[in-house]
Design an enzyme around this catalytic site. Structure first.
Site, PDB file in Angstrom:
ATOM      1  N   TYR A  67       0.852  -1.194   0.000  1.00 39.23           N
ATOM      2  CA  TYR A  67       0.000   0.000   0.000  1.00 39.23           C
ATOM      3  C   TYR A  67       0.881   1.235   0.000  1.00 39.23           C
ATOM      4  CZ  TYR A  67      -4.931  -1.018   0.230  1.00 39.23           C
ATOM      5  OH  TYR A  67      -6.205  -1.351  -0.109  1.00 39.23           O
ATOM      6  N   GLU A  80      -0.566   4.830  -0.532  1.00 35.85           N
ATOM      7  CA  GLU A  80      -1.331   6.056  -0.782  1.00 35.85           C
ATOM      8  C   GLU A  80      -0.462   7.277  -0.515  1.00 35.85           C
ATOM      9  OE1 GLU A  80      -3.086   3.535   0.884  1.00 35.85           O
ATOM     10  OE2 GLU A  80      -5.248   3.876   0.597  1.00 35.85           O
ATOM     11  N   ASP A 117      -5.321  14.639 -24.813  1.00 36.32           N
ATOM     12  CA  ASP A 117      -5.327  13.215 -24.477  1.00 36.32           C
ATOM     13  C   ASP A 117      -4.601  12.493 -25.608  1.00 36.32           C
ATOM     14  OD1 ASP A 117      -5.836  10.539 -24.196  1.00 36.32           O
ATOM     15  OD2 ASP A 117      -7.946  10.782 -23.654  1.00 36.32           O
ATOM     16  N   THR A 175      -2.749   6.878 -21.955  1.00 37.24           N
ATOM     17  CA  THR A 175      -2.651   5.516 -21.437  1.00 37.24           C
ATOM     18  C   THR A 175      -1.230   5.075 -21.724  1.00 37.24           C
ATOM     19  OG1 THR A 175      -3.471   4.708 -23.541  1.00 37.24           O
ATOM     20  CG2 THR A 175      -5.063   4.864 -21.750  1.00 37.24           C
ATOM     21  N   LYS A 222      -0.924   1.580 -25.211  1.00 38.70           N
ATOM     22  CA  LYS A 222      -1.223   1.598 -26.657  1.00 38.70           C
ATOM     23  C   LYS A 222       0.093   1.699 -27.418  1.00 38.70           C
ATOM     24  CE  LYS A 222      -5.948   3.277 -26.058  1.00 38.70           C
ATOM     25  NZ  LYS A 222      -6.166   3.968 -24.786  1.00 38.70           N
ATOM     26  N   ARG A 231      -1.069  -1.847 -18.982  1.00 40.68           N
ATOM     27  CA  ARG A 231      -2.379  -1.186 -19.003  1.00 40.68           C
ATOM     28  C   ARG A 231      -2.442  -0.159 -17.874  1.00 40.68           C
ATOM     29  NH1 ARG A 231      -6.552  -2.291 -21.878  1.00 40.68           N
ATOM     30  NH2 ARG A 231      -5.262  -3.712 -23.053  1.00 40.68           N
TER      31      ARG A 231
HETATM   32  N1  DSN Z   1     -10.793   1.630 -25.734  1.00 37.73           N
HETATM   33  C1  DSN Z   1      -9.740   2.448 -26.271  1.00 37.73           C
HETATM   34  C2  DSN Z   1      -9.640   2.346 -27.742  1.00 37.73           C
HETATM   35  O1  DSN Z   1      -9.887   1.259 -28.230  1.00 37.73           O
HETATM   36  O2  DSN Z   1      -9.298   3.286 -28.414  1.00 37.73           O
HETATM   37  C3  DSN Z   1      -9.844   3.835 -25.839  1.00 37.73           C
HETATM   38  O3  DSN Z   1      -9.875   3.874 -24.455  1.00 37.73           O
END
Ligand code: DSN
Length: 414
Positions: free
Chosen positions: A53, A55, A198, A224, A227, A233
């Protein structure tokens, strides 16, 4: 992949994991938002850090025993700031949606107005969809894309002047053109709005310097990590120094409890990997592969929204074939290609059916696909669409996909 202990303790889960590995190895992954992390990232994510933990922030925790966790989290923060040229990074968001939620919380009160890209035009659920917190608790105005598949910046400016949003969001989950962050900042400044970029989809391309960076333009950058950045993730928020405290407070205690420090370790490893020259080559190949795929599909007589892609993805517009995105995504699955149905601009079909399929190249590029392989993938896709009712033809196409998978094995050391 070593699953020795899972096999012993929980054979059902071990079997499902092995089946998923087999699926990933034996299909061509064209979901534009997916990728395959390195084994180093996976090891960090599977480490003892999951036990802790933590925090709070490095050196300001609510629990004792965080001295090693602090090293991990500080490295992740430092690497994110260096890679994306931003002042401050919070690496704790569990996902991109939560990263966006924290920016909303740090910059607005419920009911305040946001201007963002419409989901069916390529935006994201967490940018203001009526079924998401962002659309439920905030007043959302949306811009779209024009007939050329591009953002109309004059239209965005007009909307900003008319609606005077507190926050403007740029960045998308299905947009194949370069985003002009400078123009967005000029519009935001003109109406006194803050700008959130974003970059979840294009983070790897930005990190490699192959897509313009929002640094210096957007006060907030969310991404994120799983990707095109090829990490685990999760999410990251970066911001100008003056907003650092507000963002940190919004993440914890605003939205989240204990951070996932094992995933933060994976993020740190991925950020280090993304700073290496090999990653620049990888990101350049993602774009070359996307262009080869788009060209191959157009050569086969298929339409792409906005024509040639400028990044890692594209949307196949199926309207003139009379087929739907839903059916064709299922047909592609039969021939060993995974992709997702997606709306096209002014789609006559519902979002559950759609007239499009989104295709992206980060995952196949990770396993070594090159332009000539993408041309073959384009031919397989086109043949599958044109002969979607012919089982024999589909079986032959599946064999061709398998040949490509064998040519470029995934996680071959296992
Ligand atoms: N679900 C993602 C995508 O496929 O682009 C975006 O969060």
């Amino acid at each position: 992949m070593n699953l020795e202990n899972v096999k012993r303790v929980d054979p059902q889960i071990a079997t499902a994991i092995e089946a998923e590995l087999d699926r990933q190895q034996n299909t061509i992954e064209l979901i534009a938002s997916e990728n395959c992390t390195s084994l180093a990232v996976m090891e960090a994510c599977g480490s003892v850090l999951t036990n802790k933990y933590a925090e709070g922030k490095p050196h300001k925790r609510y629990y004792n025993g965080c001295e090693h966790i602090d090293v991990v989290e500080e490295l992740a923060q430092k690497r994110a700031c260096e890679l994306f040229h931003m002042d401050h990074a919070n690496v704790q968001p569990h996902s991109g949606a939560q990263a966006n939620m924290a920016v909303f919380m740090a910059t607005m009160k419920p009911g305040d107005r946001v201007l963002s890209m419409d989901l069916s035009n390529g935006g994201h659920l967490s940018h203001g969809s009526p079924v998401n917190f962002s659309g439920l608790y905030f007043d959302v105005k949306s811009y779209g894309i024009n007939e050329y598949g591009e953002i109309d910046y004059d239209e965005v400016r007009k909307m900003a002047i008319e609606h005077k949003p507190k926050l403007i969001i740029c960045g998308a989950s299905n947009y194949s053109k370069i985003i002009d962050f400078k123009k967005f900042r000029e519009i935001a400044d003109e109406v006194g709005a803050l700008l959130l970029a974003d970059i979840a989809h294009i983070a790897g391309l930005v990190a490699a310097g192959l897509h313009p960076s929002p640094a210096g333009y957007a006060q907030f950058v969310t991404t994120t990590t799983h990707k095109s950045l090829r990490g685990p993730r999760g999410g990251i928020i970066m911001c100008d120094e003056q907003y650092a405290q507000a963002i940190d407070k919004a993440v914890f205690p605003g939205m989240q409890g204990g951070p996932l420090e094992h995933i933060i370790a994976g993020k740190a490893v991925a950020l280090l990997e993304a700073s290496k020259p090999e990653f620049k080559e990888y990101a350049a190949q993602i774009i070359k592969n996307a262009k080869a795929l788009a060209q191959g599909l157009m050569d086969e007589g298929l339409d792409i929204v906005g024509g040639m892609t400028e990044n890692h993805l594209m949307t196949l517009d199926l309207r003139k074939t009379g087929k739907t995105g839903k059916d064709m995504a299922n047909v592609l699955e039969k021939v060993g290609i995974t992709a997702n149905k997606n709306t096209v601009p002014n789609d006559p079909q519902s979002p559950f059916v759609t007239s499009g399929i989104r295709l992206g190249t980060p995952a196949v590029t990770t396993r070594g696909f090159k332009e000539e392989d993408m041309t073959e993938v384009a031919k397989i896709i086109a043949s599958a669409i044109y002969s979607s009712d012919n089982e024999v033809a589909l079986n032959n196409l599946r064999d061709r996909s398998m040949k490509l998978c064998s040519k470029h094995p995934l996680y071959k050391e296992n």
